[in-house]
Scaffold this motif. Structure first.
Motif, mmCIF file in Angstrom:
data_model
loop_
_atom_site.group_PDB
_atom_site.id
_atom_site.type_symbol
_atom_site.label_atom_id
_atom_site.label_comp_id
_atom_site.label_asym_id
_atom_site.label_seq_id
_atom_site.Cartn_x
_atom_site.Cartn_y
_atom_site.Cartn_z
ATOM 1 N N HIS A 517 31.371 40.877 40.087
ATOM 2 C CA HIS A 517 31.467 40.300 38.755
ATOM 3 C C HIS A 517 32.425 39.112 38.726
ATOM 4 N N GLY A 518 31.937 38.011 38.166
ATOM 5 C CA GLY A 518 32.787 36.848 38.008
ATOM 6 C C GLY A 518 32.915 35.984 39.252
ATOM 7 N N GLY A 536 36.286 48.581 44.787
ATOM 8 C CA GLY A 536 36.841 48.815 43.455
ATOM 9 C C GLY A 536 36.462 47.770 42.420
ATOM 10 N N LYS A 537 35.621 46.785 42.832
ATOM 11 C CA LYS A 537 35.267 45.733 41.865
ATOM 12 C C LYS A 537 33.894 45.989 41.250
ATOM 13 N N GLN A 538 33.782 45.599 39.984
ATOM 14 C CA GLN A 538 32.511 45.761 39.283
ATOM 15 C C GLN A 538 31.459 44.828 39.869
#
Length: 813
Positions: A517-518, A536-538
RNA sequence: CCGGAUGUGGUGAAAUUGGUAGACACGUCAGACUUAGGAUCUGAUGCCGUAAGGUAUGGGGGUUCGAGUCCCUCCAUCCGGACCA
């Protein structure tokens, strides 16, 4: 299947008197005698179980009957309801409501029934008010529990105090004059009594779905309608038919109309009639919405927020130079502010647009509005309240920017005054599909849609094959039109189709890529942890076009160039040097990028292979994902079938000799099975029976005309091209399609003996070939003499021997 | 939540009335012919086991000489509908 769509329900409309009292609204003239509250119910038999009434927040009596003490609570509640989007109201099952302070009176026993307001009652359905029977209706029951409203039990043991029971079989209790009756029977009794007393009527209710007969699309019949001064005029019959013009682009028109608006020459009609008011012709174009929505919008216009009020002051009466409307229905939504001429929608975001779910909803709403041609602009509550004029300028700037961008088009409303403008929307899919089968019977008739003579001759359509969506949309409307035409005497049947088969869908197998994400970083599928994150990141899950994926491996270079290099900067986290995609079976759809083009397969294998492969996939009525894995098998079969007739080198190899008994047996088994399969739409087994026959004839080295010709006739509906080709190769000059269907003859397939499976206690252990006419006794002797059977018997005598002729033999020990 | 459908090998699936489960294909393996094979042909192939045999149609239970098929129950997937009074 169609019942849900027609939504017919029968019941009664009942008027409840409202107890006269001092209402909060001082101007009410109803102090002496309370107003009437009308409800619709399918279960009038439960009238003695009514413990409260619920009216919709938009109900017209809300203001009238709310008492002074409850006024504040009701206003707060309505404000809350308003703050929720349409979708939230539908999606959430939250129980909410407020007491009005008023009481309705039960028309039979005079009991006082509190009247509540709750959003679970819809203004648009029935009368917008219900009588709540908590012991028989789950929603009412939950509501009663939530607000601690005592529940009257009228169904005795059928109600357990925990859950409502919507039974119709209970014997009524606590129910006045209908005590002791079965509920089903009480329905009529109550309605009759209501009608007798003049406080209710029997009523059938319908809900309408898909009532809007209009689409902002190109593909559809154009409406023979010309707008002038905002009024629709039908075209003269002499000018019909109105044909769909050619377009170069299917993009929406400059103002978000259908694509037809792009073709000025077609859409504009020179005319000398009085000048139309600027923009007048366009207004109704956006009026494609349900009446309910119109009512809702009207209501919302009365109850605007502070910010909406401020902004309205800025934009109203064309103060910005453009005409704005507020709370205007567009498609399935209601726009806060809209400038129709410039196709701009301004949304004021209240504080309640903060959760993820609401953001998602807003995004989708924007997307839909964009698709039909509106630009959506968002302003926040704060900026409107603090700087209303600045917000106004911002809106104006946006409009001018938009105009500059679209200046290559001439918007329809700027055309010369006095011109007529064609309706640029087109008819929905079911318009033409509802009756085309009638036109097919008499396509060249230019005086009527179809002569009675032709429709009497062809009669109903024998078989309708369609998907389930068609079964509701298309079938519903064709049935309606057929019934209309039958009633008018134009045709002699009132149902269009004799038989219906619902074929399954070929689904798409979608591929996904996962972006952190991002960022521009894409992670290969198997590196993702079970909870759907990476490190751990979306992750964003995005569709990737299946055509740039080989199996599951993404072609990263093609991906970068995809969609005008939208992902040109993409970087990948690979596994073993590969980017592996996620996959899911979904409906095949362009928006999911999982469509495959059959042209490629047809080019490679031919249309016959493609056709037979689709049939071979499985039963017609089942859905399955598209997968080309097995197509080679079908293609091999077609080549093998061809080789029965011709050799690559030697050419035609067909012989004129008389066929043997074995060859005729193969042929007639094929005739019987394939005919049977075709009749019950079991196309997949028919294909496999062609394969069996072909394999067997190949083994027999049979190339005989008397066997092959009937087989060719059988295969015509399955592989029409090669059938025609081989037929002509056999020296025929007529069409194979005109050949009579081969007739199955029992005598060629008759057997005299059978290899019976011998089961011991139901488990097959061996096989013995026995003559078909053997008697029970002969069979028993043969079976008991068998070595395998002896082994299992271990010297004991069997309890029983079951002999089913031509099926099997079971020895019970 | 309601309604409908579907669960069988590594895969798509077959099994008219309860009667040899896995036909026909795909895939895989072995072989033949070949300079080659992404052509063609032959054979094997549910799982466990050298074998005898055991086991197997989403799970559990029932009816029956015999159940993928009939009955009860639970689970999963798909499709459609849904604040419908």
């Amino acid at each position: 299947m169609q019942t849900n769509w027609i939504g017919k329900s029968s019941g009664a409309e009942i008027s409840f008197g409202v107890k006269a009292m001092n209402y909060g609204n001082e101007s009410s003239q109803l102090k002496a005698q309370g107003p009437q509250l009308t409800v619709y119910t399918t279960r009038p038999d439960t009238i003695f179980g009514v413990d409260f009434m619920v009216i919709a927040p938009e109900h017209e009596l809300v203001e009238t009957i709310t008492t002074a003490e409850q006024k504040q609570a009701v206003e707060d509640y309505i404000a809350y309801v308003k703050s929720r989007s349409e979708r939230e109201r539908i999606a959430e099952k939250k129980i909410s409501g407020v007491f009005t302070g008023a009481y309705a009176l039960n028309p039979f026993d005079g009991r006082e029934i509190p009247i509540w307001i709750s959003e679970y009652v819809l203004a648009g359905y029935g009368t917008g008010a219900i009588m709540a029977v908590p012991c028989g209706d789950e929603r009412d029951h939950k509501f009663a529990r939530h607000f601690n409203i005592p529940v009257t039990n009228i169904i005795g043991g059928y109600y357990n105090g925990e859950e409502a029971n919507p039974t119709k079989d209970a014997i009524l209790e606590n129910s006045g004059f209908i005590n002791g009756m079965v509920m089903k029977d009480a329905i009529d009794v109550v309605i009759n009594k209501l009608e007798e007393k003049g406080i209710g009527v029997r009523k059938v209710n319908y809900k309408m779905r898909d009532a809007a007969f209009s689409r902002q699309r190109y593909w559809g019949e154009p409406f023979p309608i010309v707008w002038k001064d905002g009024i629709a005029y039908p075209m003269d019959e002499s000018q019909l038919p109105l044909e769909l013009p050619h377009v170069d682009s299917y993009k929406p028109g400059p103002e978000g109309e259908g694509p037809l608006a792009n073709i000025k020459e077609w859409a504009l009609i020179p005319n000398s009639s009085p000048p139309a008011e600027k923009g007048a012709a366009k207004v109704p174009k956006y009026s494609v919405y349900a009446p309910v929505q119109y009512e809702l919008a009207k209501q919302m216009r009365k109850e605007y927020t502070a910010a909406e009020g401020k902004l309205w002051e800025v934009v109203r009466d064309s103060k910005l130079g453009y005409k704005f409307r507020r709370q205007h229905p567009v498609d399935r939504y209601i726009a806060d502010f809209i400038c129709l001429q410039e196709a701009l929608i301004v949304e004021v975001d209240g504080g309640y647009h903060s959760t993820d779910e609401q953001k998602l909803y807003d995004e989708e709403r924007t997307k839909v509005l964009n698709t039909i041609g509106f630009e959506v602009m968002r302003v926040t509550n704060e900026e409107v309240i603090n700087h209303p004029l600045k917000t106004g300028r911002k809106i104006k700037e946006r409009i001018e920017q938009k105009r500059a961008e679209s200046s290559q088009f001439t918007p329809l409303h700027e055309v010369e005054k006095g011109q007529g403008v064609r309706e640029t929307n087109t008819m929905p899919g079911y318009a033409g599909s509802s009756w085309y089968f009638l036109r097919y019977m008499d396509p060249h008739n230019d005086s009527e849609f179809c002569s009675r003579k032709a429709s009497d001759y062809w009669n109903q359509v024998d078989l309708y094959i369609g998907g389930t969506e068609h079964a509701v949309g298309h079938l519903l409307y064709s049935r309606m039109w057929t019934k209309v035409l039958y009633d008018l005497g134009h045709i002699g049947f009132d149902e269009p189709f004799k038989q219906l088969v619902n074929q399954g869908m070929i689904q798409g197998s979608s591929r996904f890529v996962f972006r952190i994400h991002g960022t521009n970083l894409f992670v290969s599928a198997s590196l993702i942890s079970d909870n759907g994150t990476y490190d751990g990141k979306q992750l964003d899950k995005l569709h990737a076009d299946v055509n740039m994926v080989d199996g599951f491996e993404l072609d990263t270079e093609t991906f970068k160039k995809w969609r005008n290099e939208e992902y040109a900067d993409a970087e990948f986290i690979l596994e073993d040097g590969k980017y592996i995609c996620g996959s899911e079976v979904e409906k095949m759809s362009k928006s999911k990028f999982n469509t495959v083009n059959p042209d490629d397969l047809v080019a490679k294998y031919g249309a016959d292979t493609f056709r037979m492969y689709e049939m071979f996939l499985g039963p017609v009525e089942l859905s399955k994902p598209w997968d080309t894995k097995g197509i080679e098998g079908v293609h091999r079969f077609i080549r093998k079938f061809w080789r029965l007739f011709a050799d690559e080198l030697k050419g035609l190899v067909v012989m004129e000799e008389e066929p043997t008994a074995a060859e005729l047996k193969v042929l007639h088994n094929a005739i019987r099975r394939i005919e049977n399969d075709t009749e019950r739409f079991s196309f997949n087994t028919a294909v496999s029976n062609f394969m069996i026959a072909t394999n067997e004839l190949t083994d027999l080295k049979c190339h005989k005309r008397k066997v092959l010709e009937p087989l060719l006739v059988l295969i015509v509906p399955y592989a029409p091209h090669i059938a025609a080709e081989l037929w002509s190769l056999l020296g025929h000059t007529t069409s194979v399609i005109d050949q009579p269907y081969p007739v199955f003859e029992e005598k060629y397939v008759k057997e005299t003996s059978k290899a019976y499976p011998i089961a011991i206690n139901g488990k097959t252990r061996t096989e013995i070939t026995i003559a078909l006419e053997a008697t029970q006794q002969q069979v028993e002797e043969l079976v008991l003499a068998d070595d395998t059977v002896k082994k299992w018997l271990e010297g004991k005598a069997p309890k029983k021997i079951i002999y089913v002729k031509n099926k099997m033999i079971n020895v019970v020990i």
